[in-house]
Enzyme design. Sequence first.
Site, PDB file in Angstrom:
ATOM      1  CG  ASN A   9    -138.192 -47.613 -82.808  1.00 60.88           C
ATOM      2  OD1 ASN A   9    -137.071 -47.707 -82.279  1.00 60.88           O
ATOM      3  ND2 ASN A   9    -139.266 -47.243 -82.134  1.00 60.88           N
ATOM      4  CD1 TRP A  10    -134.191 -51.633 -86.204  1.00 58.90           C
ATOM      5  CD2 TRP A  10    -132.008 -51.975 -85.855  1.00 58.90           C
ATOM      6  NE1 TRP A  10    -133.593 -51.867 -87.429  1.00 58.90           N
ATOM      7  CE2 TRP A  10    -132.251 -52.082 -87.246  1.00 58.90           C
ATOM      8  CE3 TRP A  10    -130.694 -52.148 -85.400  1.00 58.90           C
ATOM      9  CZ2 TRP A  10    -131.252 -52.368 -88.169  1.00 58.90           C
ATOM     10  CZ3 TRP A  10    -129.694 -52.422 -86.315  1.00 58.90           C
ATOM     11  CH2 TRP A  10    -129.976 -52.539 -87.689  1.00 58.90           C
ATOM     12  CE  LYS A  11    -140.644 -50.217 -80.641  1.00 59.46           C
ATOM     13  NZ  LYS A  11    -141.982 -50.514 -80.150  1.00 59.46           N
ATOM     14  CG  HIS A  94    -141.567 -44.453 -79.674  1.00 60.27           C
ATOM     15  ND1 HIS A  94    -142.107 -45.291 -78.720  1.00 60.27           N
ATOM     16  CD2 HIS A  94    -141.705 -45.088 -80.860  1.00 60.27           C
ATOM     17  CE1 HIS A  94    -142.547 -46.393 -79.326  1.00 60.27           C
ATOM     18  NE2 HIS A  94    -142.320 -46.293 -80.618  1.00 60.27           N
ATOM     19  CD  GLU A  96    -141.921 -48.588 -77.063  1.00 57.04           C
ATOM     20  OE1 GLU A  96    -140.725 -48.477 -77.381  1.00 57.04           O
ATOM     21  OE2 GLU A  96    -142.714 -49.365 -77.650  1.00 57.04           O
ATOM     22  CD  GLU A 166    -145.015 -45.411 -83.858  1.00 56.86           C
ATOM     23  OE1 GLU A 166    -144.619 -46.296 -84.607  1.00 56.86           O
ATOM     24  OE2 GLU A 166    -144.485 -45.163 -82.759  1.00 56.86           O
ATOM     25  N   GLY A 172    -146.699 -53.035 -80.862  1.00 55.73           N
ATOM     26  CA  GLY A 172    -146.206 -54.283 -80.297  1.00 55.73           C
ATOM     27  C   GLY A 172    -147.293 -55.258 -79.884  1.00 55.73           C
ATOM     28  CB  SER A 212    -149.096 -54.271 -85.047  1.00 54.74           C
ATOM     29  OG  SER A 212    -148.977 -54.410 -83.647  1.00 54.74           O
ATOM     30  N   GLY A 233    -141.542 -51.349 -85.845  1.00 54.42           N
ATOM     31  CA  GLY A 233    -140.800 -51.848 -84.688  1.00 54.42           C
ATOM     32  C   GLY A 233    -140.421 -53.305 -84.881  1.00 54.42           C
ATOM     33  N   GLY A 234    -141.240 -54.208 -84.367  1.00 56.87           N
ATOM     34  CA  GLY A 234    -140.932 -55.646 -84.369  1.00 56.87           C
ATOM     35  C   GLY A 234    -140.510 -56.178 -85.732  1.00 56.87           C
TER      36      GLY A 234
HETATM   37  P1  PGA Z   1    -144.290 -52.247 -83.586  1.00 57.48           P
HETATM   38  O1  PGA Z   1    -143.626 -50.901 -83.015  1.00 57.48           O
HETATM   39  O2  PGA Z   1    -144.127 -52.224 -85.084  1.00 57.48           O
HETATM   40  O3  PGA Z   1    -143.504 -53.357 -82.938  1.00 57.48           O
HETATM   41  O4  PGA Z   1    -145.721 -52.244 -83.185  1.00 57.48           O
HETATM   42  C1  PGA Z   1    -143.761 -49.686 -83.713  1.00 57.48           C
HETATM   43  C2  PGA Z   1    -143.087 -48.583 -82.944  1.00 57.48           C
HETATM   44  O5  PGA Z   1    -143.113 -48.598 -81.717  1.00 57.48           O
HETATM   45  O6  PGA Z   1    -142.516 -47.653 -83.544  1.00 57.48           O
END
Ligand code: PGA
Length: 258
Positions: A9-11, A94, A96, A166, A172, A212, A233-234
């Site tokens: 997930n490159w956000k 998600h 977010e 999640e 994050g 994470s 994500g990251g």
């Molecule tokens: P993260 O994000 O790996 O940076 O914690 C995961 C996500 O939001 O899907």
Amino acid sequence: MRVPLLAGNWKMHKTVAEARELARALRCELDGAAADIVLCPPFTALAAVGEELAGSTLSLGAQNVHWEPQGAFTGEIAPPMLLELGCRYVIVGHSERRQHFGETDAGVARRTAAALAAGLSPIVCVGERLEEREAGRTEEVVTRQVRQGLGGLDLPEPARLAVAYEPVWAIGTGRPATGRDAGEVARLIRGLLADLLGAKAAETVRILYGGSVSPANMAEFMEEPDVDGGLVGGASLKSDSFAGVVRAALAVRAARTA
Ligand code: PGA
């Protein structure tokens, strides 16, 4: 056995040029790997990443989708638009989106149903916030999200559905859940899916852990029998770290089937 699913997930990261470069590098590293690998760039880079992945075993995914096929919904993107760009997967609900853009379980249900009806494979996100976990409400929150987001789905091909657990406090933050905690919630989710869809269908749904995830901790999650992969994500923003996550997951799977 369920095929592992690893989604990046490159956000809201990567320009088109940067996205192309990352997709190209990941294709070199991961084409042909024994897993479903999905790259989810921002909408603006979908077309370019789709071009880079053409003819490879890596798939394209979007980060959100609307429930209507078209209409007066400023800022939204419809399922046929994603299909046209070669998307096969889409992230739905998600945290977010829920936290910053007011998405509700009811909206998640509509987006998920529309994605499935259009032939996309939704990755539906659930997970509790820190204060909910501290209050011992994880099970209650995840149960509500799964029942309300996935109840009543018309699901002739349940294997097209994935659910990502999640925990919001792990996203994050560099503070992942433990494998055991993730495994417990994954088991809860599979039980809920069995109630909603039937036991046989529930066995085909991939359940992912996200929050994470790194090359160093992915194995711990994959060791859990109900965890089938990761939503990353990251660590998905650099080719070496995302490839490391995929390899860690595959090593566990290879050891289990050996
Ligand atoms: P993260 O994000 O790996 O940076 O914690 C995961 C996500 O939001 O899907």
